[in-house]
Design a protein around this motif. Structure first.
Motif, short mmCIF file in Angstrom:
data_model
loop_
_atom_site.label_atom_id
_atom_site.label_comp_id
_atom_site.label_asym_id
_atom_site.label_seq_id
_atom_site.Cartn_x
_atom_site.Cartn_y
_atom_site.Cartn_z
N THR A 1 0.86 -1.18 0.00
CA THR A 1 0.00 0.00 0.00
C THR A 1 0.91 1.23 0.00
O THR A 1 2.07 1.16 0.34
N THR B 1 2.79 4.35 -4.60
CA THR B 1 3.33 5.46 -5.37
C THR B 1 4.12 6.44 -4.50
O THR B 1 4.65 7.42 -5.02
N ARG C 1 7.39 2.85 -3.45
CA ARG C 1 7.99 2.64 -4.77
C ARG C 1 9.36 1.99 -4.65
O ARG C 1 9.71 1.08 -5.41
N SER D 1 -2.89 0.78 -6.30
CA SER D 1 -2.98 2.15 -6.80
C SER D 1 -4.43 2.49 -7.09
O SER D 1 -5.17 1.67 -7.65
N ARG D 2 -4.83 3.70 -6.72
CA ARG D 2 -6.18 4.15 -7.06
C ARG D 2 -6.29 4.45 -8.55
O ARG D 2 -7.37 4.36 -9.12
N PRO E 1 -4.05 3.18 -11.57
CA PRO E 1 -2.92 2.45 -12.16
C PRO E 1 -2.40 3.06 -13.45
O PRO E 1 -1.20 2.99 -13.74
N SER F 1 0.18 5.69 -12.48
CA SER F 1 1.05 5.43 -11.32
C SER F 1 2.52 5.29 -11.69
O SER F 1 3.40 5.51 -10.85
N LEU G 1 4.52 2.80 -11.98
CA LEU G 1 5.22 1.94 -11.02
C LEU G 1 6.25 1.07 -11.72
O LEU G 1 6.18 0.86 -12.93
N VAL H 1 -0.01 -4.57 -10.73
CA VAL H 1 -0.67 -3.37 -10.23
C VAL H 1 -2.17 -3.62 -10.19
O VAL H 1 -2.77 -4.04 -11.18
N ARG I 1 -5.98 -2.01 -9.18
CA ARG I 1 -6.76 -0.81 -8.89
C ARG I 1 -7.59 -1.06 -7.64
O ARG I 1 -8.51 -1.91 -7.63
#
Length: 280
Positions: free
Chosen positions: A5, A8, A13, A30-31, A33, A36, A38, A44, A46
């Motif tokens: 969690t 980002t 990261r 990620s809210r 993706p 993000s 990443l 990843v 959502r």
């Protein structure tokens, strides 16, 4: 599978990168993706940790969680209860060194202390990382440095042992992957106590410029932060700790060196790595 969690964020990261380097399976929450950016190789998903039910399906097969209280908001207890039902075994919490070494407004330490207690009561194997202020916090100076070469702020002599986010992530990776760290609360700091002036000078050396710090009254700094649209708790968190560290420096521990078998990374090394952010 290890679930991150706050993926980002600076620590999240970096933890993803280090876990992937060890060829471990990583799921990043990620809210958004699509934006993000990443590290490649991470799965990843959502979801929103502050709405734990959005993570229900993703938790299948997850063994450990890196928990950012900021990402989970007020839903930490619900998230960990769901994680336990889904078979998660371990949680590593990012907390604050002020829980152990008080500084700033008591209410902020109390908030972290309450989350720590939820983690302890969760039934999961837990490790708590009580972190000093992040080196990456000084990126807030980048705009002033690029435009004027002068930082305007309060408490120039406030000193703390700022920690590199890579060290926090490295300890987190150990705790996520090795049960020997279960039931431990670690106070993590950088290797050296530096004032805000010291940090400004280190950034100046990293970018080859002579930077300066102009001291302003704390109330003026606070009003400027609020005028810039920052939530009220942000200047309270920052200025409250700085006010105390101006009189008594923040703690320095050798925990990073003990756990990683190498010295903690210096602020100077962080500044050199991030020099581009401060150059116009």
């Amino acid at each position: 599978m290890i679930l991150i969690t706050g993926a980002t964020g600076n620590v999240g990261r970096e933890a993803i990168t280090q876990l992937l380097d060890e060829r471990l399976s990583v799921m990043a929450v990620s809210r958004e993706p699509s934006t993000s950016a990443l590290p490649g190789g991470a799965e990843v998903v959502r979801a929103d940790p502050s709405r734990p039910r959005t993570l229900e399906a993703a938790l299948d097969g997850v063994e450990a969680i890196l928990l950012s209280p900021r990402a989970a908001g007020g839903a930490v207890a619900e998230l960990l209860a769901l994680a336990g039902r889904q078979g998660v075994k371990r949680v590593v919490l990012l907390s604050a060194v002020t829980v152990q070494y008080p500084a700033g407004y008591q209410r902020f330490a109390d908030e972290f202390r309450a989350v720590e207690q939820i983690v302890r009561d969760s039934g999961l194997d837990w490790t708590i990382l009580r972190c000093a202020d992040f080196a990456s916090n000084t990126l807030a100076w980048a705009g002033q440095i690029r435009s004027t070469g002068t930082i305007r702020g309060a408490y120039p002599n406030a000193a703390s042992s700022t920690i590199h986010e890579r060290d926090i992530a490295a300890v987190a990776v150990r705790a996520l992957t090795d049960p020997v760290h279960g039931g431990q609360a670690y106070a993590l700091t950088g290797p050296q106590s530096l004032s805000q002036l010291d940090k400004v000078r280190a950034i100046g050396r990293a970018i080859g410029e002579d930077l300066s710090f102009v001291e302003l009254p704390a109330d003026q700094v606070r009003q400027g932060m609020l005028a810039a649209g920052l939530p009220e708790d942000v200047p309270d968190r920052l200025l409250g700790s700085l006010a105390d560290y101006a009189f008594t420096p923040g703690p320095s521990t050798d925990t990073v060196q003990r756990l990683l078998g190498r010295p903690a990374l210096t602020f100077a090394s962080w500044a050199a790595e991030h020099a581009a952010a401060f150059l116009g």
